[in-house]
Scaffold this motif. Sequence first.
Motif, PDB file in Angstrom:
ATOM      1  N   LYS A  51       0.810  -1.218   0.000  1.00 33.19           N
ATOM      2  CA  LYS A  51       0.000   0.000   0.000  1.00 33.19           C
ATOM      3  C   LYS A  51       0.847   1.274   0.000  1.00 33.19           C
ATOM      4  N   THR A  52       2.092   1.161   0.497  1.00 36.60           N
ATOM      5  CA  THR A  52       2.903   2.360   0.695  1.00 36.60           C
ATOM      6  C   THR A  52       4.140   2.436  -0.187  1.00 36.60           C
ATOM      7  N   GLU A  98       0.047   8.745   5.467  1.00 38.39           N
ATOM      8  CA  GLU A  98      -1.194   8.944   4.712  1.00 38.39           C
ATOM      9  C   GLU A  98      -2.146   7.759   4.811  1.00 38.39           C
ATOM     10  N   PHE A  99      -1.603   6.536   4.836  1.00 37.11           N
ATOM     11  CA  PHE A  99      -2.423   5.330   4.796  1.00 37.11           C
ATOM     12  C   PHE A  99      -2.849   4.820   6.166  1.00 37.11           C
ATOM     13  N   GLY A 100      -2.232   5.330   7.249  1.00 38.10           N
ATOM     14  CA  GLY A 100      -2.541   4.842   8.591  1.00 38.10           C
ATOM     15  C   GLY A 100      -1.385   5.075   9.536  1.00 38.10           C
ATOM     16  N   THR A 101      -1.141   4.104  10.402  1.00 34.72           N
ATOM     17  CA  THR A 101      -0.077   4.216  11.401  1.00 34.72           C
ATOM     18  C   THR A 101       0.882   3.045  11.282  1.00 34.72           C
ATOM     19  N   ILE A 102       2.160   3.369  11.187  1.00 38.34           N
ATOM     20  CA  ILE A 102       3.211   2.357  11.213  1.00 38.34           C
ATOM     21  C   ILE A 102       3.680   2.226  12.653  1.00 38.34           C
ATOM     22  N   GLU A 103       3.794   0.991  13.133  1.00 46.31           N
ATOM     23  CA  GLU A 103       4.373   0.722  14.443  1.00 46.31           C
ATOM     24  C   GLU A 103       5.388  -0.389  14.291  1.00 46.31           C
TER      25      GLU A 103
END
Length: 111
Positions: A51-52, A98-103
């Motif tokens: 997605k990224t 932009e697409f959400g949260t990376i953890e």
Amino acid sequence: DLTQVSFNLVDAQASLTTENSIDPMQVKDGWLNIDFSAGSFETGVKLKHYKTSDVTVSYAGEISKQGYFNSSGDGARLIGATTLDGSEASYWFSQQIEFGTIEGITFWKGK
């Protein structure tokens, strides 16, 4: 007695949380440099997800004499610690994109 230590990324896991899912991300590479004499660090991790495409998250800040370091701002957060002899370090990170949260979480060995 330590001055500058560069670390090798030994292990890491990361995920992308979106509105509908939590997906693993590929951890491609990373760097961690700590200047114990100046009390500062800089680090980053290169990630990939369909997605990224390629994403690089990076952080910088201060490290305490006890080996704790952190950074926060602009949707990003990092909390970590290192051994006082500079042999190992680990940290958790979070980054809004932009697409959400990376953890993710990382484990490093001193060079």
